[in-house]
Scaffold this active site. Structure first.
Site, PDB file in Angstrom:
ATOM      1  N   GLU A 111       1.741   1.679 -16.573  1.00  0.00           N
ATOM      2  CA  GLU A 111       1.633   1.305 -15.153  1.00  0.00           C
ATOM      3  C   GLU A 111       0.467   0.346 -14.951  1.00  0.00           C
ATOM      4  OE1 GLU A 111       3.977   1.900 -13.022  1.00  0.00           O
ATOM      5  OE2 GLU A 111       4.998   3.091 -14.525  1.00  0.00           O
ATOM      6  N   TRP A 153       1.771  -2.863 -15.877  1.00  0.00           N
ATOM      7  CA  TRP A 153       2.616  -3.481 -14.830  1.00  0.00           C
ATOM      8  C   TRP A 153       1.730  -4.252 -13.858  1.00  0.00           C
ATOM      9  CZ3 TRP A 153       7.435  -4.773 -14.146  1.00  0.00           C
ATOM     10  CH2 TRP A 153       8.459  -4.058 -14.760  1.00  0.00           C
ATOM     11  N   TRP A 176      20.769 -13.464   4.470  1.00  0.00           N
ATOM     12  CA  TRP A 176      20.360 -12.133   4.958  1.00  0.00           C
ATOM     13  C   TRP A 176      20.864 -11.912   6.382  1.00  0.00           C
ATOM     14  CZ3 TRP A 176      18.356  -9.382   1.131  1.00  0.00           C
ATOM     15  CH2 TRP A 176      17.650 -10.027   0.109  1.00  0.00           C
ATOM     16  N   ASN A 219       5.151   5.707  -5.148  1.00  0.00           N
ATOM     17  CA  ASN A 219       5.881   4.605  -5.797  1.00  0.00           C
ATOM     18  C   ASN A 219       7.396   4.788  -5.758  1.00  0.00           C
ATOM     19  OD1 ASN A 219       6.089   2.192  -7.525  1.00  0.00           O
ATOM     20  ND2 ASN A 219       6.868   3.661  -9.009  1.00  0.00           N
ATOM     21  N   TRP A 269      13.666  -9.557   2.008  1.00  0.00           N
ATOM     22  CA  TRP A 269      12.592  -8.756   1.403  1.00  0.00           C
ATOM     23  C   TRP A 269      11.211  -9.197   1.868  1.00  0.00           C
ATOM     24  CZ3 TRP A 269       9.107 -11.423  -1.710  1.00  0.00           C
ATOM     25  CH2 TRP A 269       9.500 -12.693  -2.157  1.00  0.00           C
ATOM     26  N   TRP A 309       8.425  -6.061  -4.556  1.00  0.00           N
ATOM     27  CA  TRP A 309       9.485  -6.468  -3.621  1.00  0.00           C
ATOM     28  C   TRP A 309      10.514  -7.353  -4.290  1.00  0.00           C
ATOM     29  CZ3 TRP A 309      11.301  -4.594   0.731  1.00  0.00           C
ATOM     30  CH2 TRP A 309      10.506  -3.691   1.425  1.00  0.00           C
TER      31      TRP A 309
HETATM   32  P1  FAD Z   1      -0.481   5.555 -10.480  1.00  0.00           P
HETATM   33  O1  FAD Z   1       0.918   5.946 -10.724  1.00  0.00           O
HETATM   34  O2  FAD Z   1      -1.537   6.543 -10.722  1.00  0.00           O
HETATM   35  O3  FAD Z   1      -0.753   4.254 -11.372  1.00  0.00           O
HETATM   36  C1  FAD Z   1      -2.087   3.806 -11.667  1.00  0.00           C
HETATM   37  C2  FAD Z   1      -2.311   2.406 -11.181  1.00  0.00           C
HETATM   38  O4  FAD Z   1      -1.438   1.502 -11.845  1.00  0.00           O
HETATM   39  C3  FAD Z   1      -2.018   2.211  -9.709  1.00  0.00           C
HETATM   40  O5  FAD Z   1      -3.107   2.604  -8.911  1.00  0.00           O
HETATM   41  C4  FAD Z   1      -1.736   0.714  -9.636  1.00  0.00           C
HETATM   42  O6  FAD Z   1      -2.924  -0.043  -9.597  1.00  0.00           O
HETATM   43  C5  FAD Z   1      -1.051   0.457 -10.961  1.00  0.00           C
HETATM   44  N1  FAD Z   1       0.406   0.513 -10.782  1.00  0.00           N
HETATM   45  C6  FAD Z   1       1.193   1.602 -10.850  1.00  0.00           C
HETATM   46  N2  FAD Z   1       2.487   1.263 -10.709  1.00  0.00           N
HETATM   47  C7  FAD Z   1       2.511  -0.061 -10.538  1.00  0.00           C
HETATM   48  C8  FAD Z   1       3.549  -1.021 -10.334  1.00  0.00           C
HETATM   49  N3  FAD Z   1       4.840  -0.684 -10.312  1.00  0.00           N
HETATM   50  N4  FAD Z   1       3.208  -2.315 -10.156  1.00  0.00           N
HETATM   51  C9  FAD Z   1       1.911  -2.699 -10.205  1.00  0.00           C
HETATM   52  N5  FAD Z   1       0.898  -1.850 -10.397  1.00  0.00           N
HETATM   53  C10 FAD Z   1       1.185  -0.556 -10.560  1.00  0.00           C
HETATM   54  N6  FAD Z   1       0.844  -1.382  -5.882  1.00  0.00           N
HETATM   55  C11 FAD Z   1      -0.322  -1.828  -5.396  1.00  0.00           C
HETATM   56  O7  FAD Z   1      -1.378  -1.526  -5.961  1.00  0.00           O
HETATM   57  N7  FAD Z   1      -0.345  -2.622  -4.289  1.00  0.00           N
HETATM   58  C12 FAD Z   1       0.792  -2.966  -3.619  1.00  0.00           C
HETATM   59  O8  FAD Z   1       0.721  -3.697  -2.622  1.00  0.00           O
HETATM   60  C13 FAD Z   1       2.030  -2.479  -4.102  1.00  0.00           C
HETATM   61  N8  FAD Z   1       3.189  -2.753  -3.450  1.00  0.00           N
HETATM   62  C14 FAD Z   1       4.377  -2.283  -3.969  1.00  0.00           C
HETATM   63  C15 FAD Z   1       5.580  -2.622  -3.313  1.00  0.00           C
HETATM   64  C16 FAD Z   1       6.797  -2.166  -3.814  1.00  0.00           C
HETATM   65  C17 FAD Z   1       8.083  -2.553  -3.097  1.00  0.00           C
HETATM   66  C18 FAD Z   1       6.821  -1.368  -4.961  1.00  0.00           C
HETATM   67  C19 FAD Z   1       8.121  -0.880  -5.501  1.00  0.00           C
HETATM   68  C20 FAD Z   1       5.641  -1.040  -5.623  1.00  0.00           C
HETATM   69  C21 FAD Z   1       4.420  -1.491  -5.138  1.00  0.00           C
HETATM   70  N9  FAD Z   1       3.180  -1.171  -5.773  1.00  0.00           N
HETATM   71  C22 FAD Z   1       2.015  -1.660  -5.280  1.00  0.00           C
HETATM   72  C23 FAD Z   1       3.175  -0.445  -7.050  1.00  0.00           C
HETATM   73  C24 FAD Z   1       3.010   1.081  -6.965  1.00  0.00           C
HETATM   74  O9  FAD Z   1       3.906   1.607  -6.046  1.00  0.00           O
HETATM   75  C25 FAD Z   1       1.598   1.523  -6.609  1.00  0.00           C
HETATM   76  O10 FAD Z   1       0.656   0.861  -7.416  1.00  0.00           O
HETATM   77  C26 FAD Z   1       1.415   3.025  -6.823  1.00  0.00           C
HETATM   78  O11 FAD Z   1       2.333   3.740  -6.035  1.00  0.00           O
HETATM   79  C27 FAD Z   1       0.004   3.427  -6.474  1.00  0.00           C
HETATM   80  O12 FAD Z   1      -0.158   4.812  -6.596  1.00  0.00           O
HETATM   81  P2  FAD Z   1      -1.170   5.429  -7.652  1.00  0.00           P
HETATM   82  O13 FAD Z   1      -2.490   4.777  -7.526  1.00  0.00           O
HETATM   83  O14 FAD Z   1      -1.106   6.899  -7.517  1.00  0.00           O
HETATM   84  O15 FAD Z   1      -0.510   4.950  -9.018  1.00  0.00           O
END
Ligand code: FAD
Length: 490
Positions: A297, A300, A328, A363, A381, A404
């Site tokens: 993650e 990612w 759209w 997420n 989107w 997105w």
């Molecule tokens: P954890 O699951 O603990 O993961 C640790 C860290 O990894 C997160 O804090 C984050 O920095 C990073 N991370 C995790 N998953 C992703 C991912 N899929 N993409 C990029 N980084 C990730 N994340 C954001 O930080 N900012 C956003 O604006 C954002 N917008 C999103 C919009 C959509 C439509 C989707 C599907 C995902 C988005 N995410 C975003 C990714 C992800 O949903 C969040 O990072 C995550 O839910 C944060 O929760 P956590 O800190 O508990 O993550």
């Protein structure tokens, strides 16, 4: 606006020959594991002065996307950062104004020899930093910037052909094999100015002075709580159970570090170090998979930084050219229903209410609501992207745009046409309806089957003032697929 702190007509006292470094904080609101701050201290030496600065830019504050909740969270981070600077013997200064002019004005006012900052990957920030560097250098000030937002700089990783990556899996393989930098220790002491009089600075403004209000209860802001969260997640079972728990929005199965990574109240090298240290706790294959999945993650996050860096046009539209003119429906009433959590699909509505009430969304639910907006409501989107940026405390251009575009089938995803069925997602990831009921208390008393079916009986909806489904999922997904096919999207 808040007033300049003092204006006695005297100049700040600086003894001749003393180097003065300014550390310009933007999205690195911490003293621990901060390359710009550590390098400033190393370069000015024992006798040198190191000051922090944060500039409130009216254009960013008035961009129509920045909301009070985010500003309030940021003010909490800044308050703690200033307290840390003061505790160490120096200060964090605040300014309000155009960024490049302000940093130059302050650098001149304190006769700074150096300005240090950590780099960003957003197109706006890259442009700002180029302009600031040039302007400062013209004043004879040395400028240095550092990789901080990710473990690996976006331009330090490439395919075998030397091209930027467009697909995550090969990016991950290369990224995970690269050596990672060590965390920088927090400084133990700093030297500040003898006097802060007559500087073009303001005191830390209040939310009201910045003309914002916030009506949500925020998580705690700042560096201390970020480290607490990181340690609780990596020293306990969180990271070991991550693979099995992370998809269930009713469970506390993820780190919730994202607002801290967004504002830089925790350093990414420190985060990585903790994930590596957790390997000592591994007792089973499940534990080990938990750690690897969490690292993926973090990768990612860096993948999206990498692609934004190389394809800045992602900020303004779809990556796939065929998706740029997608017809759209863009129904404004349905969009409002989605924003307010009133679509009649409980899992979607629960998630949107979590976002509106806390500034964060799980997420799994981000993927569900993004699929629903684009594939069920057939709404652009970019409307959803903007709404997320308004509401999310962790709102980050690279991650949000990446998420997105992935959900809308407009991005680099090699398997683009994904359509989530809200009812089956709810059955799989919220099997007891626990998450739904937490955010939609008006649905208490319905059977779990009713909650999860996406088909609440009309009389129950009426009784609870809960909407009937605003669209039919099976009809809409067929419609989306047909348009997608007609647009010849490959
Ligand atoms: P954890 O699951 O603990 O993961 C640790 C860290 O990894 C997160 O804090 C984050 O920095 C990073 N991370 C995790 N998953 C992703 C991912 N899929 N993409 C990029 N980084 C990730 N994340 C954001 O930080 N900012 C956003 O604006 C954002 N917008 C999103 C919009 C959509 C439509 C989707 C599907 C995902 C988005 N995410 C975003 C990714 C992800 O949903 C969040 O990072 C995550 O839910 C944060 O929760 P956590 O800190 O508990 O993550």
């Amino acid at each position: 606006m808040p007033q300049i702190a003092s204006n006695s007509g005297k100049s700040p006292e600086i003894s001749s020959g003393q180097s003065i470094a300014l550390v310009w904080h933007r999205r690195d609101l911490r003293i621990d594991d901060n390359p710009a701050l550590s390098e400033a201290i190393a370069q000015v030496g024992d006798q040198g002065i190191v000051l922090g600065v944060f500039i409130f830019d009216p254009d960013i504050l008035d961009d129509g996307v920045t909301e009070g909740s985010k500003v309030d969270f940021m003010l909490g981070c800044l308050r703690e950062l200033q307290a840390n600077y003061r505790r160490l013997g120096s200060d964090l200064l605040f300014m309000h104004g155009q960024l490049v002019n302000s940093i130059c004005e302050l650098a001149k006012a304190i006769s700074a020899s150096h300005v240090f900052f950590n780099q960003d990957v957003e197109p706006f920030a890259i442009k700002r930093d180029r302009a600031a560097t040039q302007a400062l250098q013209e004043l004879g000030i040395k400028v240095q910037s550092f990789i901080d937002i990710g473990l690996i700089a976006p331009d330090a990783i490439a395919t075998q052909a030397g091209e930027p990556y467009k697909v995550y899996t090969p990016f991950w393989r290369n990224w995970q094999a690269k050596p990672k930098p060590k965390a920088f220790d927090a400084p133990q002491q700093l030297t500040g100015l003898a006097s802060y009089e007559n500087l073009p600075v303001i005191s830390l403004p209040s939310l009201r002075e910045l003309k914002f209000i916030n009506d949500i209860i925020l998580p705690k802001a700042g560096e201390a709580v970020a480290i607490e969260l990181l340690e609780a997640f990596c020293d306990g079972n969180g990271i070991l159970r991550y693979q099995t728990e992370r998809d269930f929005p009713a469970h506390a199965g993820t780190s919730t570090l994202s607002p801290h990574l967004r504002f830089g109240t925790v350093g990414i090298r420190r985060v990585w170090e903790k994930a590596i240290a957790a390997e000592q706790l591994v007792r089973s294959e499940e534990d080990s998979t938990g750690i690897t999945t969490w690292k993926q993650e973090l990768a990612w996050r860096e993948f999206y930084q990498h692609v934004l860096f190389y394809f800045p046009e992602l900020e303004t539209g779809a990556y796939r050219p065929q998706m740029r003119n997608f017809p759209w429906d863009d129904d404004e009433e349905k969009f409002v229903a989605w924003c307010e959590g009133r679509t009649g699909y409980p899992i979607v509505d629960a998630a949107m209410r979590q976002l509106n009430q806390t500034g964060w969304m799980h997420n799994r639910c981000r993927m569900i609501v993004a699929s629903f907006l684009t594939k069920d409501l057939i709404i652009n989107w970019q409307w959803g992207e903007r709404y997320f940026m308004q509401k999310l405390l962790d709102g980050d251009l690279a991650a949000n745009n990446g998420g997105w575009q992935w959900s809308a089938s407009s991005g680099m995803d090699p398997k683009p046409l994904r359509i989530f069925n809200p009812a089956s997602q709810a059955r799989k990831y919220d099997p007891e309806g626990e998450y739904i009921l937490r955010w939609l208390p008006e649905l208490q008393g319905l059977t779990t089957a009713e909650l999860l079916s996406g088909n609440i009986p009309p009389h129950q909806c009426k009784k609870r003032d809960y909407p009937l489904p605003i669209v039919d999922h099976s009809v809409q997904q067929q419609k989306f697929k047909q348009i997608y096919k007609d647009c010849k999207i490959t």
